[in-house]
Design an enzyme around this catalytic site. Sequence first.
Site, PDB file in Angstrom:
ATOM      1  N   PHE A  66       0.830  -1.199   0.000  1.00  0.00           N
ATOM      2  CA  PHE A  66       0.000   0.000   0.000  1.00  0.00           C
ATOM      3  C   PHE A  66       0.870   1.257   0.000  1.00  0.00           C
ATOM      4  O   PHE A  66       0.451   2.304  -0.510  1.00  0.00           O
ATOM      5  CB  PHE A  66      -0.932   0.010   1.225  1.00  0.00           C
ATOM      6  CG  PHE A  66      -1.944   1.119   1.198  1.00  0.00           C
ATOM      7  CD1 PHE A  66      -3.069   1.022   0.397  1.00  0.00           C
ATOM      8  CD2 PHE A  66      -1.768   2.252   1.974  1.00  0.00           C
ATOM      9  CE1 PHE A  66      -4.003   2.051   0.346  1.00  0.00           C
ATOM     10  CE2 PHE A  66      -2.691   3.287   1.942  1.00  0.00           C
ATOM     11  CZ  PHE A  66      -3.803   3.190   1.134  1.00  0.00           C
ATOM     12  N   CYS A  89       4.180  -7.790  -3.198  1.00  0.00           N
ATOM     13  CA  CYS A  89       3.467  -9.064  -3.321  1.00  0.00           C
ATOM     14  C   CYS A  89       2.282  -9.045  -2.366  1.00  0.00           C
ATOM     15  O   CYS A  89       2.455  -8.964  -1.153  1.00  0.00           O
ATOM     16  CB  CYS A  89       4.407 -10.218  -2.981  1.00  0.00           C
ATOM     17  SG  CYS A  89       3.554 -11.798  -2.832  1.00  0.00           S
ATOM     18  N   HIS A  97      -8.802  -7.456   1.804  1.00  0.00           N
ATOM     19  CA  HIS A  97      -7.734  -6.468   1.872  1.00  0.00           C
ATOM     20  C   HIS A  97      -6.950  -6.387   0.560  1.00  0.00           C
ATOM     21  O   HIS A  97      -6.547  -5.323   0.126  1.00  0.00           O
ATOM     22  CB  HIS A  97      -6.768  -6.805   3.023  1.00  0.00           C
ATOM     23  CG  HIS A  97      -5.921  -8.002   2.745  1.00  0.00           C
ATOM     24  ND1 HIS A  97      -6.326  -9.288   3.035  1.00  0.00           N
ATOM     25  CD2 HIS A  97      -4.699  -8.115   2.157  1.00  0.00           C
ATOM     26  CE1 HIS A  97      -5.385 -10.130   2.654  1.00  0.00           C
ATOM     27  NE2 HIS A  97      -4.390  -9.458   2.122  1.00  0.00           N
ATOM     28  N   ARG A 136       6.164 -16.931  -9.536  1.00  0.00           N
ATOM     29  CA  ARG A 136       6.395 -15.675 -10.279  1.00  0.00           C
ATOM     30  C   ARG A 136       7.579 -14.867  -9.751  1.00  0.00           C
ATOM     31  O   ARG A 136       7.796 -13.733 -10.171  1.00  0.00           O
ATOM     32  CB  ARG A 136       5.104 -14.828 -10.224  1.00  0.00           C
ATOM     33  CG  ARG A 136       3.983 -15.438 -11.057  1.00  0.00           C
ATOM     34  CD  ARG A 136       2.601 -14.996 -10.635  1.00  0.00           C
ATOM     35  NE  ARG A 136       1.581 -15.609 -11.497  1.00  0.00           N
ATOM     36  CZ  ARG A 136       1.148 -16.881 -11.377  1.00  0.00           C
ATOM     37  NH1 ARG A 136       1.648 -17.675 -10.435  1.00  0.00           N
ATOM     38  NH2 ARG A 136       0.225 -17.365 -12.205  1.00  0.00           N
TER      39      ARG A 136
END
Length: 173
Positions: A66, A89, A97, A136
Amino acid sequence: MASALKNLSVYDENNIPDGSDMSFGVVVADWNSHITHKLYQGCVETLLKHGVLEENIFTVQVPGSFELTSGARILNGQHPVDAVICLGCVIKGETNHDEYINQAVAHGLTNLGLTSGRPHIFGLVTVNNEQQALDRAGGVHGNKGVEAAVTAIRMVSLKKTPTAGKSKRPIGF
Ligand code: RBF
Protein backbone atom coordinates in the site's frame (compact mmCIF):
# COMPACT_ATOMS: atom_id res chain seq x y z
CA MET A 1 -4.95 -19.81 -19.07
CA ALA A 2 -2.10 -18.33 -21.13
CA SER A 3 0.36 -17.97 -18.26
CA ALA A 4 -0.02 -21.64 -17.38
CA LEU A 5 1.80 -22.51 -20.58
CA LYS A 6 4.88 -20.33 -20.60
CA ASN A 7 7.47 -18.42 -18.66
CA LEU A 8 6.55 -14.83 -19.44
CA SER A 9 9.96 -13.54 -18.34
CA VAL A 10 11.64 -15.05 -21.40
CA TYR A 11 12.37 -12.17 -23.78
CA ASP A 12 14.64 -11.31 -26.68
CA GLU A 13 17.61 -9.73 -24.92
CA ASN A 14 18.96 -8.32 -28.19
CA ASN A 15 15.81 -6.30 -28.69
CA ILE A 16 16.08 -4.30 -25.47
CA PRO A 17 17.42 -0.73 -25.68
CA ASP A 18 20.71 0.16 -24.01
CA GLY A 19 20.14 1.58 -20.54
CA SER A 20 23.50 3.24 -19.97
CA ASP A 21 22.04 6.77 -20.07
CA MET A 22 18.96 5.90 -17.99
CA SER A 23 18.19 6.23 -14.29
CA PHE A 24 15.66 4.26 -12.27
CA GLY A 25 14.03 4.26 -8.89
CA VAL A 26 13.07 0.91 -7.41
CA VAL A 27 10.52 0.87 -4.60
CA VAL A 28 10.20 -2.48 -2.86
CA ALA A 29 7.74 -3.56 -0.18
CA ASP A 30 8.86 -5.51 2.89
CA TRP A 31 5.63 -7.49 3.28
CA ASN A 32 6.23 -11.02 1.96
CA SER A 33 9.91 -10.13 1.76
CA HIS A 34 10.93 -13.68 0.82
CA ILE A 35 9.11 -12.97 -2.46
CA THR A 36 9.74 -9.25 -2.93
CA HIS A 37 13.48 -9.55 -2.40
CA LYS A 38 13.62 -12.09 -5.23
CA LEU A 39 11.65 -9.68 -7.42
CA TYR A 40 14.12 -6.95 -6.48
CA GLN A 41 17.11 -9.14 -7.27
CA GLY A 42 15.71 -10.07 -10.69
CA CYS A 43 14.86 -6.45 -11.39
CA VAL A 44 18.26 -4.97 -10.52
CA GLU A 45 20.18 -7.78 -12.26
CA THR A 46 18.18 -7.08 -15.41
CA LEU A 47 18.76 -3.32 -15.27
CA LEU A 48 22.51 -3.89 -14.86
CA LYS A 49 22.55 -6.48 -17.64
CA HIS A 50 21.16 -3.89 -20.03
CA GLY A 51 23.76 -1.28 -19.25
CA VAL A 52 22.16 0.72 -16.44
CA LEU A 53 24.89 2.00 -14.11
CA GLU A 54 24.69 0.95 -10.47
CA GLU A 55 24.90 4.58 -9.36
CA ASN A 56 21.81 5.33 -11.45
CA ILE A 57 19.61 2.88 -9.54
CA PHE A 58 17.97 4.35 -6.42
CA THR A 59 16.25 1.95 -4.03
CA VAL A 60 13.61 2.72 -1.42
CA GLN A 61 12.10 0.12 0.94
CA VAL A 62 8.56 0.61 2.19
CA PRO A 63 6.62 -1.41 4.81
CA GLY A 64 3.87 -2.82 2.58
CA SER A 65 2.53 -2.65 -0.96
CA PHE A 66 0.00 0.00 0.00
CA GLU A 67 2.98 2.32 0.63
CA LEU A 68 4.50 1.76 -2.83
CA THR A 69 2.89 4.89 -4.26
CA SER A 70 3.98 7.13 -1.38
CA GLY A 71 7.46 5.62 -1.59
CA ALA A 72 7.56 6.38 -5.32
CA ARG A 73 6.43 9.95 -4.67
CA ILE A 74 9.15 10.45 -2.05
CA LEU A 75 11.79 8.93 -4.32
CA ASN A 76 10.71 11.19 -7.19
CA GLY A 77 11.24 14.20 -4.95
CA GLN A 78 14.74 13.13 -3.95
CA HIS A 79 16.01 11.79 -7.29
CA PRO A 80 14.52 12.88 -10.63
CA VAL A 81 14.84 9.42 -12.19
CA ASP A 82 13.60 8.48 -15.67
CA ALA A 83 11.22 5.82 -14.35
CA VAL A 84 10.15 4.21 -11.10
CA ILE A 85 9.64 0.46 -10.70
CA CYS A 86 7.38 -0.64 -7.83
CA LEU A 87 7.68 -4.20 -6.50
CA GLY A 88 5.39 -5.89 -4.02
CA CYS A 89 3.47 -9.06 -3.32
CA VAL A 90 -0.13 -9.15 -2.11
CA ILE A 91 -1.46 -12.59 -1.22
CA LYS A 92 -5.21 -13.11 -0.94
CA GLY A 93 -6.41 -13.89 2.56
CA GLU A 94 -9.75 -14.41 4.29
CA THR A 95 -10.80 -10.80 3.77
CA ASN A 96 -10.84 -8.37 0.84
CA HIS A 97 -7.73 -6.47 1.87
CA ASP A 98 -5.95 -7.59 -1.28
CA GLU A 99 -8.50 -5.92 -3.54
CA TYR A 100 -8.22 -2.59 -1.74
CA ILE A 101 -4.43 -2.64 -1.78
CA ASN A 102 -4.12 -3.80 -5.39
CA GLN A 103 -6.60 -1.24 -6.69
CA ALA A 104 -5.03 1.56 -4.69
CA VAL A 105 -1.59 0.74 -6.06
CA ALA A 106 -2.86 0.41 -9.63
CA HIS A 107 -4.67 3.75 -9.48
CA GLY A 108 -1.85 5.44 -7.55
CA LEU A 109 0.84 4.40 -10.01
CA THR A 110 -1.31 5.33 -13.00
CA ASN A 111 -1.78 8.76 -11.45
CA LEU A 112 1.88 9.24 -10.66
CA GLY A 113 2.84 8.21 -14.18
CA LEU A 114 0.44 10.66 -15.77
CA THR A 115 1.09 13.61 -13.47
CA SER A 116 4.89 13.24 -13.42
CA GLY A 117 5.23 12.30 -17.09
CA ARG A 118 7.55 9.50 -16.03
CA PRO A 119 6.68 5.81 -16.30
CA HIS A 120 5.75 4.12 -13.01
CA ILE A 121 5.90 0.38 -13.46
CA PHE A 122 3.39 -1.94 -11.76
CA GLY A 123 5.51 -4.81 -10.43
CA LEU A 124 2.95 -6.00 -7.95
CA VAL A 125 2.42 -9.74 -7.79
CA THR A 126 -1.28 -10.21 -6.95
CA VAL A 127 -1.87 -13.85 -6.15
CA ASN A 128 -4.26 -16.27 -4.46
CA ASN A 129 -1.61 -18.19 -2.51
CA GLU A 130 2.07 -18.40 -1.69
CA GLN A 131 2.86 -21.01 -4.36
CA GLN A 132 1.59 -18.68 -7.09
CA ALA A 133 3.87 -15.99 -5.69
CA LEU A 134 6.91 -18.32 -5.65
CA ASP A 135 6.12 -19.35 -9.23
CA ARG A 136 6.40 -15.67 -10.28
CA ALA A 137 9.47 -14.78 -8.25
CA GLY A 138 12.05 -16.93 -10.00
CA GLY A 139 9.87 -20.06 -10.37
CA VAL A 140 8.06 -21.71 -13.26
CA HIS A 141 6.46 -18.46 -14.40
CA GLY A 142 9.70 -16.52 -14.37
CA ASN A 143 10.38 -13.45 -12.33
CA LYS A 144 8.03 -10.45 -12.46
CA GLY A 145 10.92 -8.26 -11.29
CA VAL A 146 12.75 -9.07 -14.52
CA GLU A 147 9.65 -8.20 -16.54
CA ALA A 148 9.20 -4.93 -14.65
CA ALA A 149 12.81 -3.94 -15.41
CA VAL A 150 12.44 -4.71 -19.12
CA THR A 151 9.19 -2.75 -19.24
CA ALA A 152 10.82 0.22 -17.52
CA ILE A 153 13.77 0.30 -19.95
CA ARG A 154 11.43 0.09 -22.93
CA MET A 155 9.22 2.89 -21.64
CA VAL A 156 12.16 5.21 -20.94
CA SER A 157 13.51 4.47 -24.40
CA LEU A 158 10.12 5.38 -25.86
CA LYS A 159 10.34 8.73 -24.13
CA LYS A 160 13.95 9.43 -25.07
CA THR A 161 13.29 8.56 -28.72
CA PRO A 162 9.96 10.15 -29.63
CA THR A 163 9.90 8.47 -33.04
CA ALA A 164 10.55 4.99 -31.64
CA GLY A 165 6.89 4.03 -31.71
CA LYS A 166 6.17 5.34 -35.20
CA SER A 167 5.81 2.85 -37.98
CA LYS A 168 7.70 3.59 -41.20
CA ARG A 169 4.55 2.69 -43.05
CA PRO A 170 1.65 3.88 -40.90
CA ILE A 171 -1.35 1.61 -41.25
CA GLY A 172 -3.96 3.04 -43.59
CA PHE A 173 -1.71 5.58 -45.32
N1 RBF B 1 1.04 -5.73 2.26
C1 RBF B 1 1.59 -6.44 1.25
O1 RBF B 1 2.51 -5.96 0.58
N2 RBF B 1 1.13 -7.71 0.97
C2 RBF B 1 0.10 -8.28 1.65
O2 RBF B 1 -0.25 -9.42 1.33
C3 RBF B 1 -0.50 -7.52 2.69
N3 RBF B 1 -1.54 -8.05 3.38
C4 RBF B 1 -2.16 -7.27 4.32
C5 RBF B 1 -3.30 -7.76 4.98
C6 RBF B 1 -3.96 -6.97 5.90
C7 RBF B 1 -5.18 -7.50 6.56
C8 RBF B 1 -3.46 -5.67 6.19
C9 RBF B 1 -4.19 -4.77 7.17
C10 RBF B 1 -2.35 -5.20 5.57
C11 RBF B 1 -1.67 -5.98 4.64
N4 RBF B 1 -0.54 -5.51 3.99
C12 RBF B 1 0.02 -6.24 2.98
C13 RBF B 1 0.11 -4.25 4.41
C14 RBF B 1 -0.34 -3.02 3.63
O3 RBF B 1 0.22 -3.01 2.33
C15 RBF B 1 0.11 -1.74 4.37
O4 RBF B 1 1.50 -1.80 4.60
C16 RBF B 1 -0.59 -1.56 5.72
O5 RBF B 1 -1.99 -1.68 5.57
C17 RBF B 1 -0.26 -0.17 6.31
O6 RBF B 1 -0.70 0.88 5.45
